[in-house]
Design a protein around this motif. Structure first.
Motif, short mmCIF file in Angstrom:
data_model
loop_
_atom_site.label_atom_id
_atom_site.label_comp_id
_atom_site.label_asym_id
_atom_site.label_seq_id
_atom_site.Cartn_x
_atom_site.Cartn_y
_atom_site.Cartn_z
N UNK A 1 0.85 -1.19 0.00
CA UNK A 1 0.00 0.00 0.00
C UNK A 1 0.89 1.24 0.00
N UNK A 2 0.61 2.14 -0.90
CA UNK A 2 1.38 3.38 -1.00
C UNK A 2 0.64 4.48 -0.25
N UNK A 3 1.16 4.84 0.91
CA UNK A 3 0.56 5.89 1.71
C UNK A 3 1.03 7.26 1.23
N UNK A 4 0.11 8.21 1.21
CA UNK A 4 0.44 9.57 0.80
C UNK A 4 0.01 10.53 1.89
N UNK B 1 8.10 25.29 18.25
CA UNK B 1 9.26 25.10 17.36
C UNK B 1 9.84 23.68 17.46
N UNK B 2 9.75 23.07 18.62
CA UNK B 2 10.28 21.71 18.77
C UNK B 2 9.44 20.65 18.09
N UNK B 3 8.30 21.03 17.53
CA UNK B 3 7.50 20.12 16.72
C UNK B 3 8.01 20.04 15.28
N UNK B 4 8.97 20.89 14.94
CA UNK B 4 9.54 20.87 13.60
C UNK B 4 10.17 19.51 13.32
N UNK B 5 9.69 18.85 12.25
CA UNK B 5 10.13 17.49 11.94
C UNK B 5 9.50 17.05 10.63
N UNK B 6 9.99 15.93 10.14
CA UNK B 6 9.30 15.23 9.05
C UNK B 6 8.31 14.28 9.71
N UNK B 7 7.07 14.33 9.28
CA UNK B 7 6.02 13.51 9.86
C UNK B 7 5.64 12.39 8.89
N UNK B 8 5.53 11.18 9.44
CA UNK B 8 5.26 9.99 8.64
C UNK B 8 4.00 9.29 9.12
N UNK B 9 3.23 8.83 8.18
CA UNK B 9 2.04 8.05 8.45
C UNK B 9 2.40 6.56 8.38
N UNK B 10 1.80 5.77 9.27
CA UNK B 10 2.00 4.32 9.25
C UNK B 10 0.67 3.63 9.44
N UNK B 11 0.51 2.47 8.85
CA UNK B 11 -0.72 1.70 9.05
C UNK B 11 -0.39 0.22 9.17
N UNK B 12 -1.34 -0.50 9.67
CA UNK B 12 -1.32 -1.96 9.77
C UNK B 12 -0.25 -2.50 10.71
N UNK B 13 -0.54 -2.36 11.98
CA UNK B 13 0.20 -3.06 13.02
C UNK B 13 -0.82 -3.77 13.89
N UNK B 14 -0.42 -4.89 14.49
CA UNK B 14 -1.36 -5.67 15.28
C UNK B 14 -1.48 -5.17 16.71
N UNK B 15 -0.65 -4.21 17.11
CA UNK B 15 -0.71 -3.67 18.46
C UNK B 15 -0.22 -2.23 18.42
N UNK C 1 2.24 -0.12 18.58
CA UNK C 1 3.68 -0.30 18.49
C UNK C 1 4.42 1.03 18.46
N UNK C 2 5.46 1.12 19.29
CA UNK C 2 6.32 2.31 19.27
C UNK C 2 7.42 2.18 18.23
N UNK C 3 7.54 1.01 17.66
CA UNK C 3 8.58 0.77 16.68
C UNK C 3 8.07 0.99 15.26
N UNK C 4 8.78 1.76 14.52
CA UNK C 4 8.45 2.06 13.13
C UNK C 4 8.30 0.79 12.30
N UNK C 5 9.15 -0.17 12.53
CA UNK C 5 9.17 -1.36 11.70
C UNK C 5 8.01 -2.32 11.98
N UNK C 6 7.25 -2.08 13.04
CA UNK C 6 6.10 -2.94 13.34
C UNK C 6 4.93 -2.69 12.40
N UNK C 7 4.96 -1.58 11.69
CA UNK C 7 3.87 -1.23 10.79
C UNK C 7 4.16 -1.70 9.37
N UNK C 8 3.16 -2.29 8.77
CA UNK C 8 3.36 -2.88 7.45
C UNK C 8 3.53 -1.81 6.38
#
Length: 121
Positions: free
Chosen positions: A1-4, A86-100, A102-109
Motif C-alpha cells: 500500500x502506497x501511503x500519501x 518550534x520543537x515540533x519541527x520534523x518530518x512527519x510519517x504516516x504508518x498503518x497496519x500493526x497488530x498492536x 507499536x512504538x517501533x516504526x518497523x512494526x507497521x506494514x
C-alpha cells in the motif's frame, strides 16, 4: 500500500496544522495506525496511534495538543496539531497496519514518505 501524506507546511508558534494520510483503512488483524516524526539529527519516534476501536495513545511531547483520528468513509488518517511549538519541527510519517500499539516504526506494514512540518518562534 502506497501511503500519501499531505498537509505539512509552515506555521508559527501557537498555530495549527492538520496532516492527512490516505489510504488508511483499519483491518481486523492489524488495526493500529498512527504517526511518527523525525527531527533533524534524531531518530524517528512515534507521536500518536489509533486502533479500530478508536482508542488512542499519544507521546508525552504532544499529549493535549495533537489529536489523531480516522475517517472510515474516506479511508483517511488525520493528525490535528494545535498549539504548535518550534520543537515540533520534523518530518512527519504516516504508518498503518500493526497488530498492536507499536512504538517501533518497523512494526507497521505500510509507511509513508513523509511531510515536512516547520514551526517558527
Amino acid at each position: 500500500v502506497h501511503l500519501v501524506e499531505s498537509g505539512g507546511g509552515s506555521a508559527q508558534s501557537g498555530g495549527s496544522l492538520r496532516l492527512s494520510c490516505a489510504p488508511a483503512e483499519f483491518t481486523s488483524t492489524e488495526p493500529c495506525m498512527g504517526w511518527f516524526r523525525q527531527k533533524p539529527g534524531k531518530e524517528r519516534a512515534w507521536v500518536a496511534i489509533i486502533n479500530g476501536g478508536g482508542i488512542t495513545q499519544y507521546s508525552e511531547a504532544v499529549k493535549g495538543r495533537f489529536t489523531i483520528s480516522q475517517d472510515n468513509a474516506k479511508n483517511t488518517l488525520y493528525l490535528q496539531m494545535d498549539n504548535l511549538k518550534p520543537e515540533d519541527t520534523a518530518m512527519y510519517y504516516c504508518v498503518t497496519q500493526a497488530s498492536f500499539f507499536a512504538a517501533s516504526w518497523t512494526a507497521y506494514k505500510n509507511r509513508g514518505q513523509g511531510t515536512q512540518v516547520t514551526v517558527s518562534p
